[in-house]
Design a protein around this motif. Structure first.
Motif, PDB file in Angstrom:
ATOM      1  N   UNK A   1       0.758  -1.213   0.090  1.00 43.75           N
ATOM      2  CA  UNK A   1      -0.009   0.086   0.050  1.00 43.75           C
ATOM      3  C   UNK A   1       0.837   1.291   0.088  1.00 43.75           C
ATOM      4  N   UNK A   2       0.508   2.163  -0.754  1.00 43.94           N
ATOM      5  CA  UNK A   2       1.453   3.510  -0.725  1.00 43.94           C
ATOM      6  C   UNK A   2       1.998   3.239  -2.119  1.00 43.94           C
ATOM      7  N   UNK A   3       2.939   2.420  -2.135  1.00 41.45           N
ATOM      8  CA  UNK A   3       3.567   2.389  -3.500  1.00 41.45           C
ATOM      9  C   UNK A   3       2.608   1.715  -4.645  1.00 41.45           C
TER      10      UNK A   3
ATOM     11  N   UNK B   1       1.133   5.131  -6.324  1.00 41.46           N
ATOM     12  CA  UNK B   1       2.197   5.609  -6.942  1.00 41.46           C
ATOM     13  C   UNK B   1       2.130   4.826  -8.388  1.00 41.46           C
ATOM     14  N   UNK B   2       2.466   3.719  -8.246  1.00 43.32           N
ATOM     15  CA  UNK B   2       2.254   2.647  -9.627  1.00 43.32           C
ATOM     16  C   UNK B   2       1.023   3.263 -10.607  1.00 43.32           C
ATOM     17  N   UNK B   3      -0.146   3.298  -9.942  1.00 40.91           N
ATOM     18  CA  UNK B   3      -1.384   3.714 -10.537  1.00 40.91           C
ATOM     19  C   UNK B   3      -1.425   5.171 -11.037  1.00 40.91           C
TER      20      UNK B   3
ATOM     21  N   UNK C   1      -9.705   1.062  -5.773  1.00 44.62           N
ATOM     22  CA  UNK C   1     -10.364   1.898  -7.173  1.00 44.62           C
ATOM     23  C   UNK C   1      -9.696   3.233  -7.475  1.00 44.62           C
ATOM     24  N   UNK C   2      -9.658   3.649  -8.612  1.00 45.63           N
ATOM     25  CA  UNK C   2      -9.085   4.991  -9.051  1.00 45.63           C
ATOM     26  C   UNK C   2     -10.257   6.003  -8.945  1.00 45.63           C
ATOM     27  N   UNK C   3     -10.198   7.268  -9.602  1.00 47.41           N
ATOM     28  CA  UNK C   3     -11.250   8.193  -9.615  1.00 47.41           C
ATOM     29  C   UNK C   3     -12.400   7.717 -10.250  1.00 47.41           C
ATOM     30  N   UNK C   4     -12.116   6.974 -11.188  1.00 46.91           N
ATOM     31  CA  UNK C   4     -13.468   6.648 -12.189  1.00 46.91           C
ATOM     32  C   UNK C   4     -13.989   5.358 -11.516  1.00 46.91           C
ATOM     33  N   UNK C   5     -13.525   4.736 -10.182  1.00 49.31           N
ATOM     34  CA  UNK C   5     -14.071   3.615  -9.693  1.00 49.31           C
ATOM     35  C   UNK C   5     -13.581   2.262 -10.422  1.00 49.31           C
ATOM     36  N   UNK C   6     -12.661   2.616 -10.936  1.00 46.46           N
ATOM     37  CA  UNK C   6     -12.242   1.062 -11.708  1.00 46.46           C
ATOM     38  C   UNK C   6     -11.122   0.517 -11.004  1.00 46.46           C
ATOM     39  N   UNK C   7     -11.276  -0.802 -10.297  1.00 45.06           N
ATOM     40  CA  UNK C   7     -10.328  -1.459  -9.592  1.00 45.06           C
ATOM     41  C   UNK C   7      -8.986  -1.518 -10.512  1.00 45.06           C
TER      42      UNK C   7
ATOM     43  N   UNK D   1      -4.883   6.901   4.582  1.00 46.62           N
ATOM     44  CA  UNK D   1      -5.314   7.524   3.365  1.00 46.62           C
ATOM     45  C   UNK D   1      -3.711   7.778   2.622  1.00 46.62           C
ATOM     46  N   UNK D   2      -3.523   6.735   1.698  1.00 42.85           N
ATOM     47  CA  UNK D   2      -2.187   6.722   0.942  1.00 42.85           C
ATOM     48  C   UNK D   2      -2.074   8.077   0.167  1.00 42.85           C
ATOM     49  N   UNK D   3      -3.168   8.522  -0.501  1.00 42.04           N
ATOM     50  CA  UNK D   3      -2.700   9.551  -1.179  1.00 42.04           C
ATOM     51  C   UNK D   3      -2.309  10.771  -0.701  1.00 42.04           C
ATOM     52  N   UNK D   4      -2.786  10.869   0.705  1.00 45.68           N
ATOM     53  CA  UNK D   4      -2.576  11.902   1.714  1.00 45.68           C
ATOM     54  C   UNK D   4      -1.159  11.641   1.968  1.00 45.68           C
ATOM     55  N   UNK D   5      -0.650  10.444   2.424  1.00 48.61           N
ATOM     56  CA  UNK D   5       0.521   9.955   2.896  1.00 48.61           C
ATOM     57  C   UNK D   5       1.610  10.258   1.949  1.00 48.61           C
TER      58      UNK D   5
END
Length: 351
Positions: A91-93, A96-98, A124-130, A329-333
């Motif tokens: 998680x976190x990495x 970043x890969x996404x 999931x991403x912002x489009x709710x795709x896994x 929240x890994x985006x925040x981290x």
């Protein structure tokens, strides 16, 4: 028209080349290349996922050993022409890969065992795709030498107990646990992430033997007796205990932060279909139960069976569940990584 000797040889050479290319293509079609971690992690992934997968499908699994950061670097280098089909990332990495566009979407219609997962284990991403699925959770809790500390510490404050001065270890930002550890300490002390100076001041007062850069270094510190207490992963702590060392692991009253080992299908993977099948195998209750027994990973699969003796060593402790984990929240981290690392180097490491 009769062929000359040269024409005959050329024809034979072309036929041989075509046959070799076909054979090579068939060989590649019967394999999948998976990036995973080394040591007992890689051994568990082989036993719990790869071997049953090969036995069921006949598809050979070729491991690419490395840490999450190593794998991320490979995926970036190979982006135009990847050779890795599936990647395990922490998680976190994973996020970043996404963000770097290195991952393919996971279609529940193709990876049908996604339906067996706890909702928290599908990312999931912002489009709710896994883009990732969890293979199992692990946590950073309090690890201690049971010969020196006979009663499990109840609070993270035990790290600052003068009785353990000079025998404490915590992760540095060079380790994947370091930056999240700072964020976690801020969370349990209700310190806003906009001003982490109180956390750095507290860490500066910590009398450590070392700030560890890898989980292996943390385990070595406990194994050598250099460390008596510290922040370490439940996977590493229980592995030491299984080897007969006097090591305990506990979930303090303030809780633990946790993440998971995630599976990803690489974008434009050469053996994408095989990769989907491999991920599907990893999401079976049998694989999850096996990983729980081998690595003490908390299952992300709903119906995974965990023996009672193993349940006591789960990342959430003997009586908890995923709901008890502090999942960051890994985006925040990730947005704070650079600033926390810089502040750590200035305010903590160079004290």
């Amino acid at each position: 028209m009769m062929k000359t000797g040269l024409q005959t040889r050329l024809t034979a050479a072309l036929v041989l080349a075509a046959a070799s290319a076909a054979a090579s293509s068939m060989a590649q079609a019967s394999e999948v290349r998976v990036a995973w971690y080394g040591g007992n992690w890689g051994e568990a992934f082989k036993t719990c996922i790869a071997d049953p997968f090969t036995a069921r499908t006949g598809i050979r699994v070729i491991p690419e050993i490395g840490t999450s950061n190593t794998t991320l670097a490979k995926l970036r280098q190979q982006q135009a022409r990847p050779t890795i089909d599936v990647a395990f990332l922490d998680g976190g990495i994973s996020e970043i890969a996404q963000a770097d566009g290195l991952l393919a979407e996971l279609d529940p219609a193709a990876v049908t065992n996604m339906a067996l997962l706890h909702p928290e284990a599908i990312y999931r991403d912002g489009r709710q795709q896994a883009f990732a699925v969890g293979a199992g959770y692990y946590s950073l809790g309090l690890t201690y030498n049971t010969s020196e500390i006979t009663k499990a510490p109840e609070s993270w404050e035990a790290l600052w107990d003068p009785a353990y001065a000079g025998a404490v270890i915590v992760p540095s930002p060079a380790n994947s646990a370091g930056v999240p550890f700072v964020v976690f300490l801020a969370s349990i002390s209700q310190t806003p992430l906009t001003d982490l100076s109180p956390v750095y001041q507290k860490l500066r007062r910590l009398d450590v033997t070392t700030y560890f850069d890898s989980s292996g270094a943390a385990s070595n510190a406990f194994q050598s007796g250099e460390a008596v207490i510290g922040a370490h992963f439940n996977v590493g702590a229980w592995d030491l205990a299984d080897k007969g060392l006097p090591i305990g692991f506990t979930v303090p009253k303030e809780g633990v932060w946790a993440t998971d080992a995630r599976l990803h299908l690489v974008k434009d993977a050469p053996q994408s279909e095989n990769g989907k099948q491999f991920i599907n195998q990893a999401l079976t209750p049998e694989a999850a139960s096996c990983l729980a027994e081998r690595l003490y990973l908390g299952p992300a699969v709903k119906d995974a069976v965990v023996p009672e003796a193993v349940a006591a060593k789960m990342p959430w402790g003997p009586t908890g569940s995923i709901a008890n984990l502090n999942l960051l929240d890994w985006t925040e981290v990730n947005s704070l990584r650079a600033s926390i690392t810089d502040a750590w180097n200035r305010e903590v490491a160079r004290q």
